[in-house]
Design an enzyme around this catalytic site. Structure first.
Site, PDB file in Angstrom:
ATOM      1  CG  ASN A  74      31.287  10.173  13.714  1.00 51.49           C
ATOM      2  OD1 ASN A  74      32.038  11.125  13.541  1.00 51.49           O
ATOM      3  ND2 ASN A  74      30.864   9.829  14.921  1.00 51.49           N
TER       4      ASN A  74
ATOM      5  CG  MET B 231      23.684   3.893  19.728  1.00 50.43           C
ATOM      6  SD  MET B 231      25.256   4.528  20.360  1.00 50.43           S
ATOM      7  CE  MET B 231      24.867   4.625  22.106  1.00 50.43           C
ATOM      8  NE  ARG B 232      20.414  -3.128  18.491  1.00 52.04           N
ATOM      9  CZ  ARG B 232      19.646  -3.379  19.523  1.00 52.04           C
ATOM     10  NH1 ARG B 232      20.033  -4.220  20.450  1.00 52.04           N
ATOM     11  NH2 ARG B 232      18.455  -2.822  19.621  1.00 52.04           N
ATOM     12  CB  ILE B 233      26.791  -5.246  23.434  1.00 51.30           C
ATOM     13  CG1 ILE B 233      26.512  -4.202  24.519  1.00 51.30           C
ATOM     14  CG2 ILE B 233      27.940  -6.163  23.814  1.00 51.30           C
ATOM     15  CD1 ILE B 233      27.713  -3.522  25.083  1.00 51.30           C
ATOM     16  CB  VAL B 234      29.758  -6.333  18.487  1.00 51.53           C
ATOM     17  CG1 VAL B 234      29.134  -5.193  17.683  1.00 51.53           C
ATOM     18  CG2 VAL B 234      31.069  -5.880  19.090  1.00 51.53           C
TER      19      VAL B 234
ATOM     20  CG  ASN C 127      33.336   2.015  18.890  1.00 47.07           C
ATOM     21  OD1 ASN C 127      32.335   2.351  18.256  1.00 47.07           O
ATOM     22  ND2 ASN C 127      33.468   2.280  20.173  1.00 47.07           N
TER      23      ASN C 127
ATOM     24  CG  HIS D  15      33.931   5.871  23.656  1.00 48.00           C
ATOM     25  ND1 HIS D  15      32.652   5.402  23.889  1.00 48.00           N
ATOM     26  CD2 HIS D  15      34.340   6.439  24.826  1.00 48.00           C
ATOM     27  CE1 HIS D  15      32.310   5.671  25.144  1.00 48.00           C
ATOM     28  NE2 HIS D  15      33.311   6.298  25.726  1.00 48.00           N
TER      29      HIS D  15
END
Length: 202
Positions: A16, A92-95, A109, A111
């Site tokens: 992307n 691939m991380r929670i913000v 984002n 998805h």
């Protein structure tokens, strides 16, 4: 009017990111990609950024005492560069609020499902296992929840009877690579308005 200054966050292959970089190169997207932020020093996306002439901020989360610690450092770098839009593209991380609050309404984002169905990891696999006939791709604002922010745009992908998870994933990823540059172009042109949970494009 100056070009929108964008930072892309990615953790893996960077397809992307490549779609955005290619759209900029081909003058189909009138923005500047100021920075790639990556949490995996061995990720292939880093080489893609190098080839595209995009600066990188690469870090190892375990080198920091908390998520907030590395996000605060990232925010300082983004502000130093005048970044106006963050694009999470396979990050691939929670913000946390350390990143969300200063950039709310300016962070999106992508998805691989039709949210709110199948949030979180492996949205394609979740949809395939569930047996849906229609899935797709969502671009949404980031609000700190798990894929829960206001939806900007969605594209559907039909699930064929003879699909495997891999063949479905291939079509979903191809859809991502057209939808994401389109959404960024709409934002750059000032056509996207956010009002509570409702997003209009006009």
């Amino acid at each position: 009017m100056s070009q929108l200054r964008v930072a892309v966050f990615a953790s893996g292959q960077g397809t992307n990111f490549q779609a955005l970089a290619d759209a900029v190169r081909d003058q189909k997207l009138d923005v500047t990609i100021e920075l790639l932020v990556c949490d995996k020093p061995s990720a292939p996306v880093i080489e893609r950024a190098r080839l595209a002439g995009v600066d990188t901020f690469v870090f190892k989360p375990k080198d920091y005492p908390s998520r907030e610690a590395y996000e605060s450092e990232i925010v300082a770098e983004l502000e130093r560069r005048g970044v106006e839009l963050i694009v999470l593209a396979g990050y691939m991380r929670i913000v946390t609020s350390a990143l969300v609050e200063p950039f709310y309404g300016r962070m999106i984002n992508i998805h691989p499902s039709l949210l709110p169905a199948f949030p979180g990891v492996n949205g394609i696999g979740q949809a395939f296992e569930y047996g849906v006939k229609l899935t797709g791709v969502t671009v949404h604002y980031v609000d700190g929840g798990l894929d829960s922010g206001p939806i900007i745009a969605q594209r559907t992908v039909e699930v064929a009877q003879d699909d495997t998870e891999a063949s479905l994933a291939e079509r979903i990823h191809a859809t991502e690579q057209t939808l994401l540059p389109w959404v960024v172009a709409q934002i750059a042109a000032g056509r996207v308005a956010l009002d509570g949970r409702r997003v209009t494009i006009g």
